[in-house]
Design an enzyme around this catalytic site. Structure first.
Site, PDB file in Angstrom:
ATOM      1  N   GLY A 168      55.145   7.441 -27.975  1.00 50.75           N
ATOM      2  CA  GLY A 168      55.664   8.764 -27.660  1.00 50.75           C
ATOM      3  C   GLY A 168      55.549   9.723 -28.836  1.00 50.75           C
ATOM      4  O   GLY A 168      55.231  10.907 -28.661  1.00 50.75           O
ATOM      5  N   ASP A 169      55.800   9.221 -30.036  1.00 52.97           N
ATOM      6  CA  ASP A 169      55.655  10.042 -31.242  1.00 52.97           C
ATOM      7  C   ASP A 169      54.204  10.471 -31.426  1.00 52.97           C
ATOM      8  O   ASP A 169      53.918  11.595 -31.864  1.00 52.97           O
ATOM      9  CB  ASP A 169      56.121   9.262 -32.464  1.00 52.97           C
ATOM     10  CG  ASP A 169      57.484   8.632 -32.264  1.00 52.97           C
ATOM     11  OD1 ASP A 169      58.340   9.261 -31.610  1.00 52.97           O
ATOM     12  OD2 ASP A 169      57.692   7.502 -32.749  1.00 52.97           O
TER      13      ASP A 169
END
Length: 303
Positions: free
Chosen positions: A253-254
């Site tokens: 997600g990052d």
């Protein structure tokens, strides 16, 4: 300049265990140690893509010193406030060999009001017009759900892009400041809107709700179902997940946040594709996305 803020960084300790027998002694088959926290992961993926950023946040104890040494070796500019007590947390990731990963995340050290103010002064004096400030992850003991909203207050008179990747109140309380981008995953989006979202239309409506509350762009990571973007022009765009074998979900997600920020100057459709490729490249790798792996996925080739 792009600034990433990681208030509660971590050292992730991943143990590949095979079958786990609870209540008994288990032995790892292999192990990996990675330095991160959500904002730091964003900085590292940006660096891999050839984009510089500056990492800000808190560190503490011997683990905090190891984290800063890692950032220095990685070539990421950083300016962390060293806390007087505690240690930068170590998060445990248990992988049973069947793509099932169990996480045990530590709470991290306590931050005093004085230490918070030192960091806030750094932010206020560093970030300037034209910069991007990425607020990612949880907050340590001593800080609350208004923390990211308070950070935005520090720079609200400046022309900067705010990106928020956080859960619950931490994200919701920033929406009144109209952040450039928020990035919930599906579970987080369901929690925010207060109901399960399963169909594409339901997910799109949930993303639009965050836009109605103030977010300019809402990027929803959907795991095996790809990603969805509700943008400030009123468009809703979806992309299918990249094809590959999942090896590691930590930081995916990052990586999407990094990809979107890196690609936004080429338009939101391109930024969405790049975000999706960065998330996939991390998911299919032991570590974070490399430029080579991202380029392969952007060209529809397997990593």
């Amino acid at each position: 300049m792009i600034y990433t803020l990681t208030l509660n960084p971590a050292i992730d300790y991943r143990l590949n265990t095979g079958r786990i027998s609870y209540g008994e002694t288990n032995r790892a088959l292999s192990e990996e140690l990675s330095f991160g926290g959500k904002g730091i992961n964003v900085s590292k993926v940006l660096k891999n893509l050839g984009i510089e950023s500056k990492a800000l946040g808190f560190c503490a104890g011997f683990t905090g010193k190891a984290l800063i040494s890692h950032l220095d070796e990685y070539g990421i500019e950083n300016d962390f406030v060293e806390l007087c007590g505690g240690n930068t947390r170590i998060n445990l990731k248990l992988c049973d060999g069947q793509n099932c990963e169990t996480e045990i995340n530590a709470c991290g050290p306590k931050v005093t009001e004085c230490e918070k103010n030192i960091l806030f002064d750094k932010i206020k004096n560093s970030v300037t017009d034209g910069d991007t400030l990425i607020l990612s992850g949880s907050v340590p003991i001593g800080m609350d759900g208004e923390t990211y909203a308070d950070v935005i207050e520090l720079v609200k008179e400046k022309n900067i892009r705010i990106v928020v990747d956080a859960q619950g109140e931490l994200l919701l309380n920033t929406l009144r400041h109209k952040p450039f981008l928020v990035k919930p995953n599906l579970s987080e989006l369901c929690g925010i809107v207060g109901k399960d979202l399963s169909t594409p239309d339901e997910i799109a409506d949930g993303a639009k709700r965050l836009r109605a509350l103030g977010a300019k762009n809402v990027l929803v990571s959907l795991g095996a179902d790809g990603a969805l973007l509700a943008d400030e022009k009123g468009n809703v765009t979806s992309v299918a997940a990249c094809k590959g074998r999942v090896a590691n979900t930590v930081g995916a997600g990052d990586s999407m946040v990094a990809g979107f920020v890196a690609g936004a100057h080429k338009g939101y459709e391109y930024a969405l594709r790049l975000a999706n490729a960065c998330g996939g490249a991390t998911a299919f790798s032991v570590g974070l996305a490399t430029k080579e792996a991202v380029e392969k996925l952007m060209n529809n080739r397997s990593v």
